[in-house]
Design an enzyme around this catalytic site. Structure first.
Site, PDB file in Angstrom:
ATOM      1  N   PRO A  88       0.817  -1.217   0.000  1.00 54.20           N
ATOM      2  CA  PRO A  88       0.000   0.000   0.000  1.00 54.20           C
ATOM      3  C   PRO A  88       0.852   1.269   0.000  1.00 54.20           C
ATOM      4  O   PRO A  88       0.339   2.353  -0.231  1.00 54.20           O
ATOM      5  CB  PRO A  88      -0.822  -0.102   1.285  1.00 54.20           C
ATOM      6  CG  PRO A  88      -0.325  -1.273   2.044  1.00 54.20           C
ATOM      7  CD  PRO A  88       0.633  -2.039   1.191  1.00 54.20           C
ATOM      8  N   ARG A 153      -3.446  -8.918 -20.514  1.00 53.61           N
ATOM      9  CA  ARG A 153      -4.407  -8.645 -21.581  1.00 53.61           C
ATOM     10  C   ARG A 153      -3.897  -7.594 -22.553  1.00 53.61           C
ATOM     11  O   ARG A 153      -4.479  -7.388 -23.614  1.00 53.61           O
ATOM     12  CB  ARG A 153      -5.794  -8.298 -21.021  1.00 53.61           C
ATOM     13  CG  ARG A 153      -5.888  -7.031 -20.254  1.00 53.61           C
ATOM     14  CD  ARG A 153      -7.185  -6.957 -19.474  1.00 53.61           C
ATOM     15  NE  ARG A 153      -8.367  -6.846 -20.309  1.00 53.61           N
ATOM     16  CZ  ARG A 153      -8.735  -5.752 -20.961  1.00 53.61           C
ATOM     17  NH1 ARG A 153      -7.994  -4.660 -20.883  1.00 53.61           N
ATOM     18  NH2 ARG A 153      -9.831  -5.740 -21.690  1.00 53.61           N
TER      19      ARG A 153
HETATM   20  N1  SAM Z   1       1.529  -2.750   7.364  1.00 50.80           N
HETATM   21  C1  SAM Z   1       1.362  -2.513   5.985  1.00 50.80           C
HETATM   22  C2  SAM Z   1       1.028  -1.030   5.756  1.00 50.80           C
HETATM   23  O1  SAM Z   1       0.276  -0.478   6.557  1.00 50.80           O
HETATM   24  O2  SAM Z   1       1.480  -0.464   4.751  1.00 50.80           O
HETATM   25  C3  SAM Z   1       0.257  -3.368   5.405  1.00 50.80           C
HETATM   26  C4  SAM Z   1       0.636  -4.794   5.275  1.00 50.80           C
HETATM   27  S1  SAM Z   1      -0.597  -5.795   4.537  1.00 50.80           S
HETATM   28  C5  SAM Z   1      -1.530  -6.361   5.873  1.00 50.80           C
HETATM   29  C6  SAM Z   1       0.261  -7.199   3.988  1.00 50.80           C
HETATM   30  C7  SAM Z   1       0.674  -7.213   2.542  1.00 50.80           C
HETATM   31  O3  SAM Z   1      -0.467  -7.103   1.718  1.00 50.80           O
HETATM   32  C8  SAM Z   1       1.577  -6.085   2.080  1.00 50.80           C
HETATM   33  O4  SAM Z   1       2.925  -6.322   2.397  1.00 50.80           O
HETATM   34  C9  SAM Z   1       1.333  -6.064   0.595  1.00 50.80           C
HETATM   35  O5  SAM Z   1       2.104  -7.035  -0.069  1.00 50.80           O
HETATM   36  C10 SAM Z   1      -0.125  -6.471   0.515  1.00 50.80           C
HETATM   37  N2  SAM Z   1      -1.024  -5.303   0.337  1.00 50.80           N
HETATM   38  C11 SAM Z   1      -1.897  -4.815   1.237  1.00 50.80           C
HETATM   39  N3  SAM Z   1      -2.572  -3.765   0.757  1.00 50.80           N
HETATM   40  C12 SAM Z   1      -2.126  -3.582  -0.505  1.00 50.80           C
HETATM   41  C13 SAM Z   1      -2.435  -2.647  -1.516  1.00 50.80           C
HETATM   42  N4  SAM Z   1      -3.329  -1.680  -1.338  1.00 50.80           N
HETATM   43  N5  SAM Z   1      -1.782  -2.747  -2.687  1.00 50.80           N
HETATM   44  C14 SAM Z   1      -0.855  -3.711  -2.886  1.00 50.80           C
HETATM   45  N6  SAM Z   1      -0.523  -4.630  -1.961  1.00 50.80           N
HETATM   46  C15 SAM Z   1      -1.142  -4.582  -0.773  1.00 50.80           C
END
Ligand code: SAM
Length: 242
Positions: A88, A153
Site C-alpha cells: 500500500p 491482456r
Molecule cells: N503494514 C502494511 C502497511 O500499513 O502499509 C500493510 C501490510 S498488509 C496487511 C500485507 C501485505 O499485503 C503487504 O505487504 C502487501 O504485499 C499487501 N497489500 C496490502 N494492501 C495492498 C495494496 N493496497 N496494494 C498492494 N498490496 C497490498
C-alpha cells in the site's frame, strides 16, 4: 511475457489463472506464470519466514533472508526481470503502468504478508513498489493477480478481436461508454435509439459524449490528463452549464 510470483500462499493462484483468457494465454505460450513458495527458501528447521519487528509494535515482518534467497534464485534465470513489490506504500497501479509493464519481457512480483517485508528487501532488489489502492489487503497475492491480469491482456495476441482492449476505460484517458446487447427492450428500458440506427458516425459521437459525461460525473480528475478534442471541450462546457 514471463511472470514469477513470490508468495507464501501459491495455492491462492490456482483458480484465477486456470480459467478464461489467462488460461488460454498460458496454454498458447503467450505468457508464462511461475509460482515460487518463499517458505521453500527458509533455512531453519521450522521454515520460518517472519519475525518480530525491531523497535516493537504489533504484527510480524517478513524476514529478509528467505526472500533474498528466493529472489536471487529466480533472477538467476530471469536476468532482465523487473522486480515489483506489492505494497500500500507504492505508487497506484493504473492502466498506464499496466501498458508500461506489458513492454517488459520478465516481471518478478513479490507478495507481502503480515506487516510487510523487511525494508532491506526493497533496498536490495525492488525496482518498483505498486499499490492497488488506498486500502489494506491481507496479502499481496490478490494485488499480484490483478497486476498479472491487467498486464497480460495488453500482451500482443492475448485478447482476441472480440475482447479488444482498444476502447477500454482509460485507453484514451476516459471511462468507457455504456454497452448494450439484445434484447432491444428489457423491463421497459430501451436500448438508446442511436445504437440501432446503423449510423456509425452518430454512434461514435454518442459513445464519445457518454464517455465524457461518465468521466465528468465519476472521475473528473481524469479529464485533466485525457486527450480531448475541441469538440470534447465544447461538450464538457455545455455539461458544466446544466
Ligand atoms: N503494514 C502494511 C502497511 O500499513 O502499509 C500493510 C501490510 S498488509 C496487511 C500485507 C501485505 O499485503 C503487504 O505487504 C502487501 O504485499 C499487501 N497489500 C496490502 N494492501 C495492498 C495494496 N493496497 N496494494 C498492494 N498490496 C497490498
Amino acid at each position: 511475457m514471463k511472470f514469477d510470483i513470490l508468495t507464501l500462499f501459491p495455492g491462492m493462484f490456482d483458480g484465477p489463472f486456470a480459467e478464461s483468457i489467462i488460461r488460454r494465454a498460458v496454454d498458447n505460450g503467450l505468457i508464462d506464470i511461475r509460482l515460487h513458495n518463499i517458505r521453500d527458501y527458509a533455512f531453519d528447521r521450522h521454515k520460518t519466514t517472519d519475525d518480530y519487528p525491531y523497535g516493537g509494535g504489533a504484527g510480524m515482518v517478513m524476514k529478509v533472508e528467505p526472500l533474498a534467497a528466493c529472489i536471487e534464485t529466480v533472477r538467476a534465470e530471469r536476468a532482465a526481470a523487473r522486480v515489483i513489490l506489492t505494497t500500500p506504500r507504492g505508487k497506484p497501479f493504473d492502466q498506464a503502468t499496466a501498458r508500461r509493464l506489458a513492454e517488459e519481457k520478465e516481471l518478478i512480483i513479490i507478495c507481502g504478508r503480515y506487516e510487510g517485508v523487511d525494508e532491506r528487501v526493497r533496498e536490495l532488489y525492488v525496482d518498483e513498489e505498486l499499490s492497488l489502492g488506498d486500502y489494506v489487503l491481507t496479502g499481496g497475492e490478490i494485488a499480484a493477480m490483478v497486476i498479472v491480469d491487467a498486464v497480460s491482456r495488453l500482451v500482443p495476441d492475448v485478447l482476441g478481436s472480440a475482447d479488444s482492449a482498444a476502447a477500454d476505460s482509460f485507453c484514451d484517458g476516459l471511462l468507457e461508454y455504456p454497452h448494450y446487447t439484445r434484447p432491444p427492450e428489457f423491463r421497459g428500458l430501451q436500448v438508446p435509439e442511436v445504437l440501432l440506427s446503423g449510423n456509425h458516425q452518430e454512434i461514435a459521437r454518442w459513445r464519445r459524449r457518454q464517455a465524457l459525461q461518465k468521466t465528468l460525473m465519476v472521475r473528473p480528475d481524469l479529464l485533466a490528463t485525457a486527450r480531448l478534442s475541441a469538440e470534447d471541450e465544447k461538450y464538457l462546457q455545455e455539461l458544466a452549464k446544466v
